[in-house]
Every structure is written in structure tokens, then in C-alpha cells.
Scaffold this motif. Structure first.
Motif, mmCIF file in Angstrom:
data_model
loop_
_atom_site.group_PDB
_atom_site.id
_atom_site.type_symbol
_atom_site.label_atom_id
_atom_site.label_comp_id
_atom_site.label_asym_id
_atom_site.label_seq_id
_atom_site.Cartn_x
_atom_site.Cartn_y
_atom_site.Cartn_z
ATOM 1 N N PRO B 14 50.643 38.653 46.041
ATOM 2 C CA PRO B 14 49.641 38.566 45.243
ATOM 3 C C PRO B 14 49.623 37.086 43.769
ATOM 4 O O PRO B 14 50.634 36.415 44.211
ATOM 5 N N ASP B 15 48.365 36.839 43.692
ATOM 6 C CA ASP B 15 48.091 35.896 42.970
ATOM 7 C C ASP B 15 47.775 35.866 41.412
ATOM 8 O O ASP B 15 48.102 37.429 41.183
ATOM 9 N N ILE B 16 47.569 35.122 40.452
ATOM 10 C CA ILE B 16 47.120 35.483 39.114
ATOM 11 C C ILE B 16 45.798 36.598 38.914
ATOM 12 O O ILE B 16 46.477 37.692 38.135
ATOM 13 N N ARG B 17 44.858 36.829 40.231
ATOM 14 C CA ARG B 17 43.969 37.150 39.944
ATOM 15 C C ARG B 17 43.822 38.290 39.612
ATOM 16 O O ARG B 17 43.568 39.587 39.334
ATOM 17 N N THR B 18 45.184 38.851 41.094
ATOM 18 C CA THR B 18 45.679 40.083 41.387
ATOM 19 C C THR B 18 46.110 40.802 40.292
ATOM 20 O O THR B 18 46.079 41.581 40.313
ATOM 21 N N VAL B 19 47.246 40.315 39.087
ATOM 22 C CA VAL B 19 47.714 40.071 38.630
ATOM 23 C C VAL B 19 46.631 41.035 37.339
ATOM 24 O O VAL B 19 47.064 41.922 36.651
ATOM 25 N N ALA B 20 45.813 39.815 37.410
ATOM 26 C CA ALA B 20 44.773 39.936 35.800
ATOM 27 C C ALA B 20 44.282 40.970 36.495
ATOM 28 O O ALA B 20 43.587 41.660 35.803
ATOM 29 N N ALA B 51 52.168 44.888 35.372
ATOM 30 C CA ALA B 51 51.463 44.298 36.639
ATOM 31 C C ALA B 51 52.160 43.210 37.746
ATOM 32 O O ALA B 51 52.655 43.586 38.817
ATOM 33 N N ILE B 52 52.800 42.740 36.621
ATOM 34 C CA ILE B 52 53.560 41.274 37.432
ATOM 35 C C ILE B 52 54.859 42.673 38.325
ATOM 36 O O ILE B 52 55.155 41.983 39.271
ATOM 37 N N LYS B 53 55.847 43.090 37.468
ATOM 38 C CA LYS B 53 56.557 43.677 38.293
ATOM 39 C C LYS B 53 56.295 44.493 39.217
ATOM 40 O O LYS B 53 56.328 44.436 40.583
ATOM 41 N N GLN B 54 54.763 45.407 38.843
ATOM 42 C CA GLN B 54 54.854 46.426 40.239
ATOM 43 C C GLN B 54 54.767 45.579 40.892
ATOM 44 O O GLN B 54 54.909 45.909 42.412
ATOM 45 N N LEU B 55 53.965 44.486 41.218
ATOM 46 C CA LEU B 55 53.258 43.614 42.396
ATOM 47 C C LEU B 55 54.185 42.781 43.009
ATOM 48 O O LEU B 55 53.929 41.670 43.709
ATOM 49 N N ASN B 56 54.827 42.555 42.111
ATOM 50 C CA ASN B 56 56.620 41.864 42.062
ATOM 51 C C ASN B 56 55.615 39.993 42.552
ATOM 52 O O ASN B 56 56.151 39.686 43.668
ATOM 53 N N TYR B 57 54.681 39.431 41.566
ATOM 54 C CA TYR B 57 54.409 38.727 41.569
ATOM 55 C C TYR B 57 55.313 37.450 40.569
ATOM 56 O O TYR B 57 55.886 37.494 39.836
#
Lengths: 365, 365
Positions: B14-20, B51-57
Motif C-alpha cells: 500500500p502507498d501513502i494514498r491508500t493510507v490517506a 490505518a497504517i497498522k491495518q494496512l501494514n503500511y
DNA sequence: GTGAAAGCGCTAACAA
DNA sequence: TTGTTAGCGCTTTCAC
């Protein structure tokens, strides 16, 4: 003695645009030239290279990686860089990698899963194209992170059921059988084994190979003659100490690695026991030091360069031709016995301390 | 024993956009959150981290470096990773660097200027923020490349007149004087020195310090008692051999590093000479092995962790606060004598081989 | 063959 | 406080 640096100012590095302007071409042409595209005419190519040289230009790896998705970085994780086996391995791996245009990221896990987790994370952030996990069988679930992110990995002595994971199998059997045979021929029957930490798969494999070799020559193993150490110098000292408390002591010891053997050498010496006269000793690895111990260590060689080569090849294949029809996913590295001065026929009365005999010490390798 | 990896597919990170999107904020807010900007409200910060944690970003270092100009990479160039002194140094340097959020790039120059040039180039391409040049005085003009590109460097025992260059001075004097004093107190008067390769500034410094120490105690140095070796095990063997050809031989040897001393130990042993009974021996470095030689090596300790700490500090200052008013540009690391078992009073007839005396061997460190 | 232009994933102005 | 946007330096379509 201090030296002046040749230039005062620190101008910003030229970028691809600067080069393009100087060579009167587009940046695309510069990029193509650098990457050896066959599409560029010789005329322009020459102009570009000239501008590059003149400006002392070099491309920015990060920009390259960002757009191409290829970092040309391989990670190598070792158990402990302080064990001489690993620097020798790293050295080979680095040489090969650099020769093929790759850079390496080295980290020691120090057998700590928390540290390993952090290492994996950092390697992921740096977008490594592959990781050589040279922890010899202390693989952790955290490595799944790597394959889940599509990063090829190669493991020593551990199979992961994933198309991105390769394995390097170590044929300890040959070397360990040769070692036991060698001792038997010298007349030993009481042979001990100082094992590595059981949390390492490789340590268990080595131990099992020793057991098998003993069985093959029809020799009994006393339970107390197999003691778990930790592959360090200190561990060897401790292991030897434990063996010395026994009523019936071995006349020969095979060690799971050279560091252990060197520890034993030291401990035996402190007790006045002479190797190989009072005690025969065999290591495993054949680190550079093994030739320089007193006496020089008889040991089972595990080639660092073979290992490094196999690891690099495994990663390179996966990185460069991941969809090749028949990717080799298993590699084999063999071992062999190197006889030096730490093995000899058992003394008649090995249990007692005895005055040293210079003769037995001046064994030439 | 094979283990299944937990996930089959390898989805794109995932990239920063996904997290956003997941956190219902702008990418700027995600960036600020990750970088610990105090501007982000706790409410949003919490959503973002979730979100970061959930997406493992995790962020892409290359993109970060590209835009910010900061790679958080330090290079460390060592002379030869195969000499145990260096892995121990690298280990410390890595630990400190990682603790401060930096990554390291390790390379061995193997004393080859061509290799060094390639290393410098690669480090430049990777945009390292600083380089620790731990080649101990074999500095080459190619290093100017680094300062010309505004890359801070720190050198061991070599001053470069550039605001971006720092120096770590090694106070060999203390340790070497202590070593000579120690030998003199034991009754030695014929003391030799096995030097390092003269192309290394540090080797010359060590030798000069030895000369000064001898002079200080009023002892004469025979020209032939100073022989140039190469800081390797083999070099120690050769150096010892050279000393043995002399008519008047030394009763004690100080070595420019531990590897040399260990080589001597081996060579002396092969000849039936007993250390310390027939020959006293002092090394320099105090590598981990020094405690485990037979006998344990008396040596001059040069702390790897002190050295690593100084190197890191020098680079960090330059990278993080290059314009600070009073940047420390010189660091000092001291040395000290560690007495173990390789030194003793000279024998009455040191020149002859003699039967060993177990007593003298079982010296406890 | 060559060039123009669209991003790679992020940070850092600048606006709001 | 938060969002919008302009690049960082390069590779890689896609036109020409």
C-alpha cells in the motif's frame, strides 16, 4: 600530513537534465545511453558519454529505484557478524554482488527475533530485491513478511513452501562421516559431540549427522557425551568443563563449529591437557583462524564462497528471471574434512594429566 | 519442517494514498503523522496510525530520500572485514546507527585503491549522508570526491582540511608506553616491534609510539628488531621468522596488531619456543580472540565501541546540524594495556629451545 | 532513433 | 490544523 581537498565549493551534483543540455539531447536519450539501450545512435551516445565524463555525472539510485521498481539491493542477514565464519561469507557475497552491479545491506540478527523483525522491516523499506537469510536455521515467522511482499529469499537449511523462497542444503554428512572415520582409524572409540544451540535447525542437523556417523561405524554414544553449547568460544569452554565432570571421559571431541573447538582448546590447555596427545579435537567450518590455532585445528570445511555463490545465484535468478520455466530452488553445498594437528591416536592413559611432550605438540599441519 | 507462508498472493504494498483514503485524510496528513509533526490533531493522528497498522503500511525510503534529500544512510569503509577487529567495529557502529534511525552500507576496501574508488562511487550514488573511513590511514585522494560532493566523512588518524571532515585521533601512546613499561619491569631489555604495513599511517604512528616509549625508558632499539609486517596472521609468522634469523634475538615482541601477535604465537610454537617463558608477546587491539589464544594474549586494548561511537557522533553532527557554531571536528579514543598470559620475565637462556614447563604455560589471565 | 510527457511515492511549500 | 499541489531525478510509454 593533512591534505587539502581539491575543491572549495560543494556544487550540487549535476542531474540528468544538465547532462542532456550539455550533450544537446533529450533526457530520454541520456537515460537510454546510460542504460545501454541499443536504440541510441553512436553519434549521440558519444556526445552523451562525453558530457557525463566532463560533468562527472552519476545517476541518483533513489530516483532510479522509484521509477523502475528495481533497487539492485540484496540484503544479507547473518546470525552474528562477530563469528569469523560470517565476515568471510559476507566478503564473498559482497564481491559477487558488486561484480554483478548489486549493492548489499548487511545485518546481524544476534539470534534476537525482535532485532530480526526490525531488520526485515528496514529491508522492506529499502526495497531490497532479495534477502539471503544466513541464520542457519533459526528462521522465524517474521520472514513470511518478506515473501508476502514478493521479496525472494534464500535460506540455509530451511525450506519455505513458497515459489519465492529457495534453500541451500548443506551436506554435512560427507564431512562429519569423514571426521568420525578419521577418529576411528586413529583408534578412538569414546567420541563426544559438542552441539550447537538446539534452537538452530543446523545445529540439530549437525548433531544428527554425528549420531548417524557413529552408528555407521558401530560406535555407541553415551548420552552425556553430547552436550549442547552455543557456538561461541565461551560455550566451548563451558562444554569442555561439562565433559570433564564425567566418570568416563571421551578421548575425542567433535564440535558443531570451530569457535566451540577453539574454546575447548583453550579450556583443555588451562587444565594441562594436551591436544592432540590427551584429547583429539575436530571443529566445523574451517574459519581462517583454524589454521592458526595451537595446534592447528582439524576441521570440517564448509566453504563460505560456495555458500555465498549459491545464495547470490538463488536471489539473482528470482530477481532477474522470476518467471523462468525451471527455476532452481534448491542448492547443495558440500563439506569435507581437513586434517591438521588437533587429532592423533588416543594416549594410553588419557584421563590423567601428564607432563607435556614437546614432540606431540610440534605437529606440522 | 517446511513451513507454509501465511498468504498466497503478493499484493502490491500500500502507498501513502491508500493510507490517506483509509483514514479519510489527505496524504499530507499521513506524511505529517509518520514524521511526528506536532501539527496533527490527536483525532486524525489516531485514525492514521490505525490505518497504517491495518494496512501494514511502511513508507518507501527511496521516495522519501528523493524528495527530502536525506537518505538516512551512513557508509562505513573498513580495510578488511576478515580481520576480527572490523566486524566488532561494524557491529557497534550498526547498533548505534540503527538506534538513531540510520542504516549502514558496509564495504571492505582490501587496501585496493581501485576497489575504494568503486566504493566511493557507489556510496555517492546511494546518497549516503556520511562515511566513516576506517581504513586507518590508508587514505586516498579519491576520498576528496566525498567532501567535494558535500558528504561528511570521518577518518581514523588522518586529518583532511575540510569543514566536512572530522578526525578520530587514537592515543596509542598511553597503551604502548604501558606495554613497554610492563616489559621493562619484567626485566626485558631486548624488545622487538613487528610493525604494520608502512603504507598505513596508523602503522607508522604505532611504530613511532613504540620508538618513543623505548627511548623514554632508555632502551636501545636495534634496527633489525623492527620489522614491517602486514597485520595478518601470515604476516606475523613471517615477521617472527625474520627475527629468528638474527644473531641477537629479542626476548620480547610488541606487535602492531593482535593478528600479527597470534601469527607469532603460532610460529613460535612450531619452533618449540614457549610463550611467555621463552618469549614475551604483546598485541594491539584486544580482539575477542585475544582472550582465547594459548596463552591468552597480553595486549593493548583499542575499544571498538568507543571508536564506533566517535565515528557515528562525528557523522551525525555533520548530517543533522552542519551549521552548528562549534562542531567538534576532532575526537580522541584512548588505549590501555590488558595484561594476560603472554608476558613474563625473560628466561635466563632464551635463545635455546628447552623442554617446556607446564607451569609457565598454565598462566591464568 | 529521438523527444515529450507521464508518473514512481513521497515531502514541503503554500493556501485555506 | 488540514488539504492541495509542485516537484525530487529518473525510466518508460507513446508519438513522431
Amino acid at each position: 600530513m593533512p591534505r587539502k581537498t581539491s575543491s572549495k565549493s560543494a556544487p550540487k551534483s549535476p542531474d540528468i537534465r544538465t547532462v542532456a543540455a550539455a550533450a544537446r539531447v533529450s533526457i530520454a536519450t541520456v537515460s537510454r545511453t546510460i542504460n545501454g539501450s541499443p536504440l541510441v545512435s553512436e553519434r549521440l551516445s558519444k556526445r552523451v558519454w562525453q558530457a557525463i565524463k566532463q560533468l562527472n555525472y552519476f545517476p541518483n539510485t533513489h530516483a532510479r529505484t522509484l521509477v523502475s521498481g528495481r533497487s539492485r539491493l540484496f540484503g544479507i542477514i547473518v546470525e552474528n557478524i562477530t563469528n569469523p565464519f560470517f565476515p568471510e561469507l559476507i566478503q564473498s557475497f559482497e564481491e559477487i554482488a558488486v561484480a554483478h552491479g548489486y549493492e548489499i545491506l548487511v545485518s546481524s540478527s544476534n539470534s534476537d527475533p525482535v532485532v530480526l523483525t526490525a531488520i526485515v522491516r528496514r529491508m522492506l523499506e529499502r526495497k531490497v530485491e532479495g534477502v539471503a537469510v544466513m541464520t542457519f536455521g533459526q528462521e522465524e515467522p517474521v520472514l513470511d513478511q518478506l515473501v508476502n511482499h514478493n521479496v525472494p529469499i534464500v535460506l540455509a537449511e530451511f525450506k519455505l513452501e513458497d515459489p519465492k523462497a529457495s534453500t541451500i542444503l548443506l551436506d554435512y554428512s560427507t564431512g562429519i562421516h569423514a571426521a568420525v572415520d578419521h577418529l576411528v582409524k586413529l583408534g578412538h572409540t569414546r567420541i563426544a559431540f559438542l552441539a550447537g544451540p538446539h534452537k538452530l535447525h543446523s545445529a540439530i542437523t549437525r548433531e544428527n549427522n554425528f549420531r548417524a556417523a557413529m552408528q555407521a561405524v558401530g560406535l555407541a554414544i553415551q548420552k552425556k557425551w553430547i552436550v549442547e553449547c552455543d557456538h561461541t568460544l565461551k560455550g566451548g569452554v563451558a562444554g569442555y568443563g561439562q565433559l570433564q565432570t564425567l566418570a568416563t571421559r571421551p578421548t575425542a571431541i567433535v564440535c558443531s563449529n570451530d569457535m566451540t573447538a577453539i574454546g575447548v582448546l583453550r579450556a583443555a590447555y588451562m587444565e594441562g591437557l594436551r591436544v592432540p596427545h590427551d584429547l583429539s579435537l575436530i571443529g566445523l567450518d574451517d574459519i581462517d583462524f583454524a589454521e592458526f590455532t595451537l595446534p592447528p585445528l582439524t576441521t570440517i570445511r564448509l566453504s563460505r564462497s560456495d555458500l555465498a555463490r549459491a545464495a547470490f545465484e538463488a536471489l539473482r535468478q528470482q530477481a532477474e528471471t522470476p518467471n523462468a520455466p525451471n527455476l532452481k530452488r534448491e542448492f547443495l553445498v558440500s563439506t569435507s574434512l581437513v586434517v591438521r594437528g588437533s587429532t592423533a591416536a588416543p594416549a594410553t592413559t588419557p584421563q590423567e594429566k601428564r607432563p607435556q611432550q614437546a614432540v606431540s605438540l610440534i605437529t606440522n599441519p
